[in-house]
Scaffold this motif. Structure first.
Motif, PDB file in Angstrom:
ATOM      1  N   ASP A 111     -12.435   5.010   1.692  1.00 20.24           N
ATOM      2  CA  ASP A 111     -11.045   5.390   1.428  1.00 20.24           C
ATOM      3  C   ASP A 111     -10.265   4.148   1.011  1.00 20.24           C
ATOM      4  O   ASP A 111     -10.170   3.175   1.761  1.00 20.24           O
ATOM      5  CB  ASP A 111     -10.438   6.006   2.690  1.00 20.24           C
ATOM      6  CG  ASP A 111      -9.155   6.767   2.426  1.00 20.24           C
ATOM      7  OD1 ASP A 111      -8.406   6.370   1.516  1.00 20.24           O
ATOM      8  OD2 ASP A 111      -8.897   7.766   3.130  1.00 20.24           O
ATOM      9  N   ARG A 155      -6.968   4.337   0.005  1.00 25.26           N
ATOM     10  CA  ARG A 155      -5.529   4.552   0.135  1.00 25.26           C
ATOM     11  C   ARG A 155      -4.927   3.506   1.081  1.00 25.26           C
ATOM     12  O   ARG A 155      -5.622   2.741   1.723  1.00 25.26           O
ATOM     13  CB  ARG A 155      -5.266   5.966   0.670  1.00 25.26           C
ATOM     14  CG  ARG A 155      -5.728   7.077  -0.272  1.00 25.26           C
ATOM     15  CD  ARG A 155      -5.530   8.448   0.381  1.00 25.26           C
ATOM     16  NE  ARG A 155      -6.238   8.502   1.641  1.00 25.26           N
ATOM     17  CZ  ARG A 155      -5.780   9.127   2.741  1.00 25.26           C
ATOM     18  NH1 ARG A 155      -4.605   9.732   2.703  1.00 25.26           N
ATOM     19  NH2 ARG A 155      -6.491   9.149   3.844  1.00 25.26           N
ATOM     20  N   TYR A 192      -4.270   6.142   5.742  1.00 22.29           N
ATOM     21  CA  TYR A 192      -5.591   6.341   6.347  1.00 22.29           C
ATOM     22  C   TYR A 192      -5.457   6.608   7.842  1.00 22.29           C
ATOM     23  O   TYR A 192      -6.102   7.523   8.378  1.00 22.29           O
ATOM     24  CB  TYR A 192      -6.457   5.116   6.094  1.00 22.29           C
ATOM     25  CG  TYR A 192      -7.839   5.187   6.725  1.00 22.29           C
ATOM     26  CD1 TYR A 192      -8.901   5.750   6.025  1.00 22.29           C
ATOM     27  CD2 TYR A 192      -8.076   4.670   8.001  1.00 22.29           C
ATOM     28  CE1 TYR A 192     -10.170   5.812   6.587  1.00 22.29           C
ATOM     29  CE2 TYR A 192      -9.336   4.728   8.575  1.00 22.29           C
ATOM     30  CZ  TYR A 192     -10.379   5.301   7.874  1.00 22.29           C
ATOM     31  OH  TYR A 192     -11.637   5.363   8.438  1.00 22.29           O
ATOM     32  N   HIS A 229      -7.700  11.086   7.572  1.00 22.10           N
ATOM     33  CA  HIS A 229      -8.705  10.791   6.559  1.00 22.10           C
ATOM     34  C   HIS A 229      -9.952  11.613   6.858  1.00 22.10           C
ATOM     35  O   HIS A 229     -10.078  12.235   7.916  1.00 22.10           O
ATOM     36  CB  HIS A 229      -9.049   9.297   6.549  1.00 22.10           C
ATOM     37  CG  HIS A 229      -9.520   8.794   7.884  1.00 22.10           C
ATOM     38  ND1 HIS A 229      -8.670   8.266   8.818  1.00 22.10           N
ATOM     39  CD2 HIS A 229     -10.755   8.764   8.452  1.00 22.10           C
ATOM     40  CE1 HIS A 229      -9.343   7.919   9.902  1.00 22.10           C
ATOM     41  NE2 HIS A 229     -10.610   8.210   9.708  1.00 22.10           N
ATOM     42  N   GLU A 284      -5.708   7.166  -4.607  1.00 22.44           N
ATOM     43  CA  GLU A 284      -4.524   7.897  -5.049  1.00 22.44           C
ATOM     44  C   GLU A 284      -4.438   7.984  -6.562  1.00 22.44           C
ATOM     45  O   GLU A 284      -3.699   8.809  -7.093  1.00 22.44           O
ATOM     46  CB  GLU A 284      -3.265   7.242  -4.482  1.00 22.44           C
ATOM     47  CG  GLU A 284      -3.172   7.353  -2.966  1.00 22.44           C
ATOM     48  CD  GLU A 284      -1.953   6.659  -2.394  1.00 22.44           C
ATOM     49  OE1 GLU A 284      -1.364   5.824  -3.125  1.00 22.44           O
ATOM     50  OE2 GLU A 284      -1.598   6.940  -1.238  1.00 22.44           O
ATOM     51  N   THR A 341      -9.994  12.492  -4.469  1.00 24.31           N
ATOM     52  CA  THR A 341      -8.720  12.368  -3.753  1.00 24.31           C
ATOM     53  C   THR A 341      -8.848  12.936  -2.351  1.00 24.31           C
ATOM     54  O   THR A 341      -9.764  13.721  -2.059  1.00 24.31           O
ATOM     55  CB  THR A 341      -7.615  13.118  -4.503  1.00 24.31           C
ATOM     56  OG1 THR A 341      -7.930  14.524  -4.511  1.00 24.31           O
ATOM     57  CG2 THR A 341      -7.472  12.606  -5.937  1.00 24.31           C
ATOM     58  N   GLN A 342      -7.909  12.585  -1.503  1.00 21.47           N
ATOM     59  CA  GLN A 342      -7.880  13.146  -0.162  1.00 21.47           C
ATOM     60  C   GLN A 342      -7.633  14.656  -0.221  1.00 21.47           C
ATOM     61  O   GLN A 342      -8.184  15.417   0.575  1.00 21.47           O
ATOM     62  CB  GLN A 342      -6.788  12.464   0.672  1.00 21.47           C
ATOM     63  CG  GLN A 342      -6.665  12.954   2.098  1.00 21.47           C
ATOM     64  CD  GLN A 342      -7.896  12.648   2.949  1.00 21.47           C
ATOM     65  OE1 GLN A 342      -8.742  11.834   2.568  1.00 21.47           O
ATOM     66  NE2 GLN A 342      -8.012  13.316   4.087  1.00 21.47           N
TER      67      GLN A 342
END
Length: 531
Positions: A399, A401, A406, A410, A438, A462-463
């Motif tokens: 990750d 971000r 986070y 996450h 992002e 992406t998340q």
């Protein structure tokens, strides 16, 4: 190999009047814990994305540094050289070498602008009102106009009750129409000190007849005095004034700009600036983002005038450069230019503003640089592809971000990392890597380092796609640990989260900035000797 320069020689360069960019390539949290006064943060995680905007002229004298011995400065210099920057130097010993030479490392962000705000208060004797007195006047129903000089986003997050959103860059244009008479007092506030002081002094410099004061220590002073802030305010920025009010506003702004030596250039003169191959010129539209989106000059970047003064180092990476400021009514740009001249920049406005017939030279944008590289684009996985990839063994999920995002939530089992440390975050034996980011650019830059380390199978997502795939998520409020969250500066941000001790520390830092400066650092400002 990139040439190096010692701290003493760099100090002389910073004072010689020629253009220079002093670039700190560490992440925001590291930069904020200590950097030279004139350093600009160009974090390695976003280097190729931000460099073309911060350093538009590729031949500018540029000094790069990081922490001693970490090698990040050399990696960053190589990236900049690949983009075409050809006058690069490394600071010997990095930030530590600067300190060991007896030079001050300043904590915090926007240090020159913050120091400038403290000097403005000293030179102009900008009056201020304590929170207790403002609260008394409000409770008594005394007439006053309270405005929040920060961005609309900051206003919506939290503000002093009764305040209207009116960013500093809009004060000269929009405030007069809000006043019922010439006697109603005006109070300007921000979160701390700088924009309160500069906003109030802007109105005083313009000759507004009303009494104008700054709220002492802004929202932090209000909270420290025991009063509650207002959250989620939805008031819009007041409208532009009627056309018949503009001549007087233009006259005031023009007088102010002339007083501080900020000229109005003809289109031909402005074009000469833009065409000068040995000088750096920034073309900046100081209007709002909405106005900019509706139309501006090709090649201009948008930075609201108040924010340009408050945080010049976020938009201007070159000391002793030139700034051409644009608006569409000849009020906001001259006022911003007056402050930038006092900050030490060669700032001017352009006759005709965004309608001027000028043409900036074509330069590759950050997006073009990324598209032109071998690392862009990397595959973007949708929710279905994320689910399929998650079912396969041997994939490392990382990750990218922000560390605070986070911590808040996450993917379960997904590690956090950032570009300077990305290769160390890959587990041994991983057959594939999926980055969660992002935006495509952030993922592409991290992928570049991973490919150079020998990893070939890299994708990003992406998340939101992770969640749409129905995969488990978790929150880890303490991970990454503060020491590892190098993208985040606790010192600056915790004061907004109800931490009163952090607010006190921040205000003490602001008021102590001048005392940390050396004469050559303060000498760049062009404030009047007496006001």
């Amino acid at each position: 190999m990139t040439a190096s320069i010692d701290a003493r020689s760099l100090r002389a360069w910073l004072a010689d009047g020629a253009e220079i960019a002093l670039i700190d390539v560490r992440e925001a949290g590291q930069f904020g814990e200590g950097h030279p006064f004139f350093a600009v943060n160009l974090p390695y995680s976003q280097l190729e994305k931000l460099a073309p905007r911060l350093l538009p002229r590729r031949s500018v004298r540029t000094v790069v540094y990081s922490d001693a011995g970490d090698g990040l400065d050399q990696r960053a210099a190589a990236r900049l050289a690949a983009l075409g920057y050809d006058d690069l130097y490394l600071l010997q010993g990095g930030a530590q070498g600067w300190a060991e030479a007896g030079c001050v490392l300043f904590r915090g962000v926007n240090v020159p602008s913050k120091t400038f705000g403290e000097l403005v208060e000293q030179v102009f004797h900008t009056p201020r009102i304590p929170a207790q007195e403002l609260a008394r006047r409000q409770a008594a129903g005394e007439p006053l106009l309270l405005v929040d000089g920060r961005t609309p986003e900051e206003y919506r997050r939290q503000t002093v009750p009764g305040a209207l959103p009116l960013p500093n860059g809009e004060l000269a244009l929009r405030l007069a129409a809000l006043l019922p008479d010439a006697t109603t007092p005006v109070v300007v506030h921000c979160a701390g000190r700088t924009r309160s002081i500069v906003g109030a002094q802007t109105l005083r410099n313009l000759g507004l007849p009303n009494p104008v004061v700054a709220l002492e220590n802004g929202t932090q002073g209000w909270k420290l005095a025991g009063y509650e802030l207002r959250y989620g305010s939805a008031e819009p920025v007041p409208p532009r004034p009627a056309a018949d009010a503009l001549p007087l506003l233009r006259e005031r702004a023009a007088r102010l700009a002339a007083r501080h030596g900020a000229p109005v250039l003809s289109a031909a003169q402005a074009q000469d600036w833009l065409d000068d191959a040995v000088r750096t010129t920034y073309l900046i539209d100081v209007r709002s983002a909405e106005e900019f989106a509706a139309g501006s000059l090709p090649g201009a970047v948008q930075v609201p005038g108040g924010q340009l003064v408050q945080s010049t180092d976020l938009s201007v990476g070159v000391r002793n450069s030139r700034l051409l400021l644009l608006d569409d009514e000849a009020v906001r740009a001259p006022v911003a230019a007056s402050w930038l001249r006092q900050l030490g920049f060669e700032a001017a406005t352009v006759e005709g503003g965004i309608a001027a017939r000028i043409h900036p030279p074509a330069r590759p944008s950050s997006a073009q640089q990324l598209v032109g590289s071998s690392t862009y684009p990397i595959p973007l996985l949708d929710a279905a592809a994320v689910a399929a990839r998650h079912a396969r063994a041997g994939t490392a999920w990382i990750d990218l971000r922000g560390s605070r995002a986070y911590r808040a939530g996450h993917g379960a089992g997904v590690a956090w990392s950032i570009r300077p440390r990305i290769t160390a975050a890959v587990p041994q034996g991983a057959a594939a890597i999926v980055l969660i980011a992002e935006d495509a650019g952030t993922a592409a830059l991290a992928a570049q380092d991973l490919r150079e380390a020998g990893h070939a199978d890299i994708a990003w997502t992406t998340q939101a796609a992770w969640q749409q795939a129905g995969l488990p998520t978790e929150a880890t409020p303490q991970l990454p640990a503060d020491a590892d969250a190098i993208d985040y500066l606790l010192f600056v941000h915790d004061r907004h989260d109800g931490n009163l001790d952090a607010a006190r520390a921040y205000l003490a830092w602001e008021t102590g900035l001048i005392g940390q400066c050396q004469p050559d650092e303060l000498a760049v400002f062009r404030l009047p000797a007496a006001a």
